[in-house]
Design a protein around this motif. Structure first.
Motif, PDB file in Angstrom:
ATOM      1  N   GLN A   1       0.789  -1.110  -0.084  1.00 32.69           N
ATOM      2  CA  GLN A   1       0.039   0.057  -0.030  1.00 32.69           C
ATOM      3  C   GLN A   1       0.844   1.192   0.040  1.00 32.69           C
ATOM      4  OE1 GLN A   1      -2.768  -0.213   3.490  1.00 32.69           O
ATOM      5  NE2 GLN A   1      -1.790  -2.219   3.734  1.00 32.69           N
ATOM      6  N   SER A   2       0.260   2.455  -0.566  1.00 30.80           N
ATOM      7  CA  SER A   2       1.064   3.639  -0.286  1.00 30.80           C
ATOM      8  C   SER A   2      -0.438   4.754  -0.385  1.00 30.80           C
ATOM      9  CB  SER A   2       1.973   4.085  -1.751  1.00 30.80           C
ATOM     10  OG  SER A   2       1.142   4.026  -2.674  1.00 30.80           O
ATOM     11  N   ALA A   3       0.171   5.761   0.323  1.00 30.18           N
ATOM     12  CA  ALA A   3      -0.726   6.840   0.680  1.00 30.18           C
ATOM     13  C   ALA A   3      -0.198   8.294   0.590  1.00 30.18           C
ATOM     14  CB  ALA A   3      -1.653   6.560   1.950  1.00 30.18           C
ATOM     15  N   ALA A   4      -0.868   9.145   0.507  1.00 32.19           N
ATOM     16  CA  ALA A   4      -0.536  10.721   0.627  1.00 32.19           C
ATOM     17  C   ALA A   4      -1.680  11.777   0.936  1.00 32.19           C
ATOM     18  CB  ALA A   4       0.114  11.140  -0.809  1.00 32.19           C
ATOM     19  N   ARG A   5      -1.110  12.577   1.991  1.00 30.44           N
ATOM     20  CA  ARG A   5      -2.437  13.148   2.199  1.00 30.44           C
ATOM     21  C   ARG A   5      -1.710  14.832   2.301  1.00 30.44           C
ATOM     22  NH1 ARG A   5      -6.274  14.230   7.712  1.00 30.44           N
ATOM     23  NH2 ARG A   5      -7.028  16.446   7.003  1.00 30.44           N
ATOM     24  N   LYS A   6      -2.677  15.676   1.468  1.00 26.58           N
ATOM     25  CA  LYS A   6      -2.255  17.049   1.429  1.00 26.58           C
ATOM     26  C   LYS A   6      -3.522  17.824   1.784  1.00 26.58           C
ATOM     27  CE  LYS A   6      -0.039  20.541  -1.323  1.00 26.58           C
ATOM     28  NZ  LYS A   6       0.777  21.025  -2.540  1.00 26.58           N
ATOM     29  N   GLY A   7      -3.504  18.648   2.603  1.00 25.10           N
ATOM     30  CA  GLY A   7      -4.765  19.436   3.238  1.00 25.10           C
ATOM     31  C   GLY A   7      -5.665  18.366   3.271  1.00 25.10           C
ATOM     32  N   ASP A   8      -6.823  18.535   2.755  1.00 24.67           N
ATOM     33  CA  ASP A   8      -8.127  17.601   3.185  1.00 24.67           C
ATOM     34  C   ASP A   8      -8.090  16.480   1.986  1.00 24.67           C
ATOM     35  OD1 ASP A   8      -9.159  19.268   5.071  1.00 24.67           O
ATOM     36  OD2 ASP A   8     -10.383  20.411   3.794  1.00 24.67           O
ATOM     37  N   TRP A   9      -7.195  16.241   1.115  1.00 22.36           N
ATOM     38  CA  TRP A   9      -7.010  15.272   0.144  1.00 22.36           C
ATOM     39  C   TRP A   9      -6.256  14.117   0.431  1.00 22.36           C
ATOM     40  CZ3 TRP A   9     -11.019  14.934  -3.152  1.00 22.36           C
ATOM     41  CH2 TRP A   9     -11.408  16.264  -3.812  1.00 22.36           C
ATOM     42  N   LYS A  10      -6.797  12.813   0.456  1.00 29.03           N
ATOM     43  CA  LYS A  10      -6.059  11.792   0.705  1.00 29.03           C
ATOM     44  C   LYS A  10      -6.036  10.966  -0.476  1.00 29.03           C
ATOM     45  CE  LYS A  10      -5.249   7.837   3.558  1.00 29.03           C
ATOM     46  NZ  LYS A  10      -5.875   6.937   4.812  1.00 29.03           N
ATOM     47  N   PHE A  11      -4.942  10.428  -1.057  1.00 27.99           N
ATOM     48  CA  PHE A  11      -5.078   9.416  -2.098  1.00 27.99           C
ATOM     49  C   PHE A  11      -4.436   8.145  -1.559  1.00 27.99           C
ATOM     50  CE2 PHE A  11      -2.363   7.176  -5.224  1.00 27.99           C
ATOM     51  CZ  PHE A  11      -3.050   6.870  -6.320  1.00 27.99           C
ATOM     52  N   LEU A  12      -5.101   6.910  -1.818  1.00 24.07           N
ATOM     53  CA  LEU A  12      -4.586   5.803  -1.120  1.00 24.07           C
ATOM     54  C   LEU A  12      -4.392   4.680  -2.329  1.00 24.07           C
ATOM     55  CD1 LEU A  12      -4.225   3.843   1.076  1.00 24.07           C
ATOM     56  CD2 LEU A  12      -6.785   3.541   1.156  1.00 24.07           C
ATOM     57  N   LYS A  13      -3.196   3.842  -2.447  1.00 21.48           N
ATOM     58  CA  LYS A  13      -3.394   2.823  -3.399  1.00 21.48           C
ATOM     59  C   LYS A  13      -2.959   1.670  -3.118  1.00 21.48           C
ATOM     60  CE  LYS A  13      -1.541   2.247  -8.101  1.00 21.48           C
ATOM     61  NZ  LYS A  13      -0.706   2.799  -9.391  1.00 21.48           N
ATOM     62  N   LEU A  14      -3.591   0.630  -3.464  1.00 25.69           N
ATOM     63  CA  LEU A  14      -3.222  -0.539  -3.154  1.00 25.69           C
ATOM     64  C   LEU A  14      -2.730  -1.578  -4.191  1.00 25.69           C
ATOM     65  CD1 LEU A  14      -3.734  -3.021  -0.982  1.00 25.69           C
ATOM     66  CD2 LEU A  14      -5.998  -3.694  -2.079  1.00 25.69           C
ATOM     67  N   GLY A  15      -1.214  -1.842  -4.160  1.00 28.20           N
ATOM     68  CA  GLY A  15      -0.521  -2.317  -5.141  1.00 28.20           C
ATOM     69  C   GLY A  15      -0.742  -1.770  -6.434  1.00 28.20           C
ATOM     70  N   ASN A  16      -0.939  -2.526  -7.533  1.00 33.66           N
ATOM     71  CA  ASN A  16      -1.141  -2.087  -8.875  1.00 33.66           C
ATOM     72  C   ASN A  16      -2.469  -2.191  -9.210  1.00 33.66           C
ATOM     73  OD1 ASN A  16      -1.432  -4.752  -9.032  1.00 33.66           O
ATOM     74  ND2 ASN A  16       0.089  -5.212 -10.498  1.00 33.66           N
ATOM     75  N   ASN A  17      -3.581  -2.371  -8.440  1.00 30.82           N
ATOM     76  CA  ASN A  17      -4.915  -2.729  -8.734  1.00 30.82           C
ATOM     77  C   ASN A  17      -6.034  -1.432  -8.571  1.00 30.82           C
ATOM     78  OD1 ASN A  17      -4.761  -5.116  -9.881  1.00 30.82           O
ATOM     79  ND2 ASN A  17      -5.205  -6.321  -7.985  1.00 30.82           N
ATOM     80  N   GLN A  18      -5.969  -0.987  -7.359  1.00 36.42           N
ATOM     81  CA  GLN A  18      -7.093  -0.218  -6.563  1.00 36.42           C
ATOM     82  C   GLN A  18      -6.225   1.241  -6.099  1.00 36.42           C
ATOM     83  OE1 GLN A  18     -10.164  -0.969  -6.771  1.00 36.42           O
ATOM     84  NE2 GLN A  18      -9.681  -2.743  -7.723  1.00 36.42           N
ATOM     85  N   SER A  19      -6.937   2.305  -6.554  1.00 34.12           N
ATOM     86  CA  SER A  19      -6.652   3.568  -6.303  1.00 34.12           C
ATOM     87  C   SER A  19      -8.016   4.430  -5.851  1.00 34.12           C
ATOM     88  CB  SER A  19      -6.189   4.498  -7.419  1.00 34.12           C
ATOM     89  OG  SER A  19      -4.875   3.750  -7.883  1.00 34.12           O
ATOM     90  N   PHE A  20      -7.795   5.050  -4.692  1.00 29.26           N
ATOM     91  CA  PHE A  20      -8.849   5.753  -4.043  1.00 29.26           C
ATOM     92  C   PHE A  20      -8.492   7.346  -3.843  1.00 29.26           C
ATOM     93  CE2 PHE A  20      -8.580   1.459  -2.601  1.00 29.26           C
ATOM     94  CZ  PHE A  20      -9.997   0.866  -2.639  1.00 29.26           C
ATOM     95  N   LEU A  21      -9.398   8.307  -3.751  1.00 31.01           N
ATOM     96  CA  LEU A  21      -9.277   9.343  -3.573  1.00 31.01           C
ATOM     97  C   LEU A  21     -10.311  10.004  -2.526  1.00 31.01           C
ATOM     98  CD1 LEU A  21      -7.466  12.168  -4.093  1.00 31.01           C
ATOM     99  CD2 LEU A  21      -9.113  12.618  -5.659  1.00 31.01           C
ATOM    100  N   PHE A  22     -10.030  10.507  -1.493  1.00 33.87           N
ATOM    101  CA  PHE A  22     -11.207  10.987  -0.520  1.00 33.87           C
ATOM    102  C   PHE A  22     -10.610  12.494   0.039  1.00 33.87           C
ATOM    103  CE2 PHE A  22     -10.235   6.553   0.508  1.00 33.87           C
ATOM    104  CZ  PHE A  22     -11.298   5.791   0.045  1.00 33.87           C
ATOM    105  N   ASN A  23     -11.868  12.997   0.102  1.00 30.93           N
ATOM    106  CA  ASN A  23     -11.685  14.269   0.713  1.00 30.93           C
ATOM    107  C   ASN A  23     -12.167  14.081   2.386  1.00 30.93           C
ATOM    108  OD1 ASN A  23     -12.612  17.189   1.867  1.00 30.93           O
ATOM    109  ND2 ASN A  23     -12.333  17.733  -0.459  1.00 30.93           N
ATOM    110  N   LEU A  24     -11.146  14.330   3.276  1.00 32.34           N
ATOM    111  CA  LEU A  24     -11.500  13.903   4.671  1.00 32.34           C
ATOM    112  C   LEU A  24     -12.064  15.024   5.350  1.00 32.34           C
ATOM    113  CD1 LEU A  24      -8.043  12.286   5.219  1.00 32.34           C
ATOM    114  CD2 LEU A  24     -10.119  11.187   4.686  1.00 32.34           C
ATOM    115  N   ALA A  25     -12.382  16.200   4.629  1.00 29.94           N
ATOM    116  CA  ALA A  25     -12.826  17.351   5.457  1.00 29.94           C
ATOM    117  C   ALA A  25     -14.546  16.857   5.412  1.00 29.94           C
ATOM    118  CB  ALA A  25     -12.693  18.622   4.465  1.00 29.94           C
ATOM    119  N   ASN A  26     -15.015  16.181   4.690  1.00 27.39           N
ATOM    120  CA  ASN A  26     -16.408  15.838   4.782  1.00 27.39           C
ATOM    121  C   ASN A  26     -16.451  14.287   4.610  1.00 27.39           C
ATOM    122  OD1 ASN A  26     -15.889  15.593   1.956  1.00 27.39           O
ATOM    123  ND2 ASN A  26     -16.946  17.484   1.587  1.00 27.39           N
ATOM    124  N   ASP A  27     -15.480  13.674   4.551  1.00 24.39           N
ATOM    125  CA  ASP A  27     -15.904  12.292   4.320  1.00 24.39           C
ATOM    126  C   ASP A  27     -14.438  11.429   5.099  1.00 24.39           C
ATOM    127  OD1 ASP A  27     -16.477   9.493   3.481  1.00 24.39           O
ATOM    128  OD2 ASP A  27     -15.419   9.804   1.664  1.00 24.39           O
TER     129      ASP A  27
END
Length: 496
Positions: free
Chosen positions: A395-421
């Motif tokens: 896994q890898s992840a990065a957070r800048k401000g309210d935005w968080k990017f999360l990736k699982l290996g070479n398959n799945q990528s996610f983007l969340f706005n943590l301010a409201n989620d």
């Protein structure tokens, strides 16, 4: 309680729960101030309290779970600051502790998981730095940074900057002192009875009693509420009524930790050093829910839910989801840090070493990955904008401000706005691909300096099954072995 000189049997095999105890005896030099240390004025004491598998929800001041009771920690928060977005560097014990105590991301020195051996001898610990600055340094509780069968004495906290230790998990400790006030010239085994957390609190208080006249650094690593779940009637009786038994034990153990924090603050006040002590409290990672928080028999000592909760976060220990890396995080320095702060700035356990060194008057080392939080906490100066990064297993992840990017290996990528989620339930990667792309490229640039370099490009651990449960919110389809990676067959089909 009895004590004897500590010797390691030659044929003793490595075991996890005794990993902090198997050492060879060596002489303990008297604690002394460095000749280079500035002793013209009393430096502030530093106490770091680290719990184990303690979920984000389990402080009553957080307000999400009504059954938890932590009045002393609540007072600590009320007299200082509670970070709502406090992070650890890895959702697992060893790498998390390595990041905390070095002030450097553990991926920089190949210490990415529990199975990586001992903390590399090339790394300088916070205890090393503060000891050189004239501090008496002490360590109590779980170490877990000496996971090696070779020359383990080199990895013991006594060899990593801690002048005094009461190092162990339950009732057997590798110690330079006992709970009766005796100091030893060599490490000894100290056997204790009763509640393991009370004994760890006793050892912390004993350290303060002995060193309150000089600047000290105390690292108190409670073994709670990590399994095996154990507590005394005193604490269990505080949580009557119907509830999962594992939850009752977790609440009791957290209550024991809370009592210990109360005792420490009372001791500081007794010695008149309450306003000259920086206290930091956090957990090493989120709670291990084991997917469904099943209330398995208490006869099962390991490999089960520890009773703690991550509400309202998604995920658990072992994941770079918020439930794995966002933890309880409190800071108190009476009369220096204004009371009553609830701070939403994302901060990291990497900031603790930088903050402690700044408080102690130690020049900020260039190799630190964290920031000094004192200008923000004491003077209200905004923290410099930055991106927080993680790499763990596949896994890898990065957070800048309210935005968080999360990736699982070479398959799945996610983007969340943590301010409201905050629960990471709404994947926005299709709506904002440019933000996801920017964060992924930023993480890739960061990862060039890691060892080994780069972000994960394969799915390498069976705990990826947790992503299927927590993010897709559906049971595993028939025919899929839960011990195998479900994303290899179904990740793209489910498409998130």
């Amino acid at each position: 309680m009895t004590s004897r000189l500590f010797n390691v049997p030659t044929a003793m095999k490595f075991r996890f729960l005794t990993s902090c105890l198997l050492i060879l005896p060596f002489t303990i030099p008297a604690a002394s101030q460095s000749a280079d240390a500035d002793t013209s004025a009393k430096k502030p004491n530093v106490i770091v309290i680290f719990t184990d598998d303690h979920g984000y929800a389990d402080l009553s001041c957080v307000g999400t779970e009504k059954d938890v009771k932590t009045p002393h920690l609540d007072r600590m928060a009320a007299e200082g600051v509670r970070f709502t977005d406090g992070y650890i560097t890895a959702p697992q014990c060893c790498p998390s502790r390595a990041g905390l105590l070095t002030g450097r991301d553990q991926n920089r020195f190949r210490f990415s998981a529990n199975q990586m051996g001992g903390l590399p001898l090339s790394e300088i610990t916070l205890a090393d730095r503060l000891g050189k600055a004239g501090y008496v340094t002490g360590m109590v509780g779980k170490w877990h940074l000496d996971n090696t069968n070779k020359d383990r004495q080199k990895y013991h906290p006594r060899a990593r900057g801690f002048q005094e230790t009461f190092n162990g998990h339950t009732n057997r400790y590798s110690a330079t002192y006992d709970l009766e006030g005796n100091r030893f010239n060599q490490l000894r085994t100290v056997n204790t009875k009763g509640d393991r957390l009370d004994r760890q609190s006793d050892a912390a208080v004993q350290f303060i009693d002995h060193h309150h006249k000089n600047p000290f650094f105390l690292y108190l690593a409670y073994y709670a509420p990590h399994v095996p779940l154990e507590s005394s009637k005193k604490y269990l009786d505080r949580f009557p009524g119907e509830m999962p038994e594992r939850r009752r034990y977790a609440l009791a153990m957290i209550s024991a930790v809370d009592d210990g924090v109360g005792r420490i603050m009372a001791r500081l006040k007794h010695y008149g050093i309450d306003d000259s002590t920086l206290i930091i409290f956090l957990s090493d990672n989120g709670a291990p829910l084991k997917l469904t928080m099943e209330d398995l028999s208490m006869k099962i000592k390991g490999g089960a839910w520890d009773g703690s909760k991550n509400t309202p976060l998604n995920g658990e220990k072992g994941m770079l989801a918020e439930g794995g890396i966002r933890v309880p995080f409190l800071v108190r320095w009476k009369d220096t840090i204004p009371a009553g702060q609830v701070n939403k700035t994302p901060v990291s356990s990497l900031d603790i070493a930088a903050t402690a060194c700044a408080a102690a008057g130690v020049k900020h080392p260039e190799e630190f990955d964290g920031l000094d939080l004192l200008p923000m906490l004491a003077k209200g100066k905004p923290l410099a904008e930055r991106t927080l990064y993680w790499r763990f297993w596949g896994q890898s992840a990065a957070r800048k401000g309210d935005w968080k990017f999360l990736k699982l290996g070479n398959n799945q990528s996610f983007l969340f706005n943590l301010a409201n989620d905050i629960s990471e339930s709404n994947n926005l990667i299709k709506k904002h691909p440019e933000i996801a792309d920017q964060l992924e490229k930023s993480a890739a640039t960061w990862a060039r300096d890691l060892k080994p370099a780069g972000l994960p490009d394969t799915n390498v651990n069976i705990q990826e099954i947790f992503f299927y449960h927590h993010f897709f919110k559906t049971p595993l389809p028939k025919g899929i072995d839960p011990k195998r990676n479900p994303f290899n067959k179904l990740g793209k089909k489910k498409g998130k």
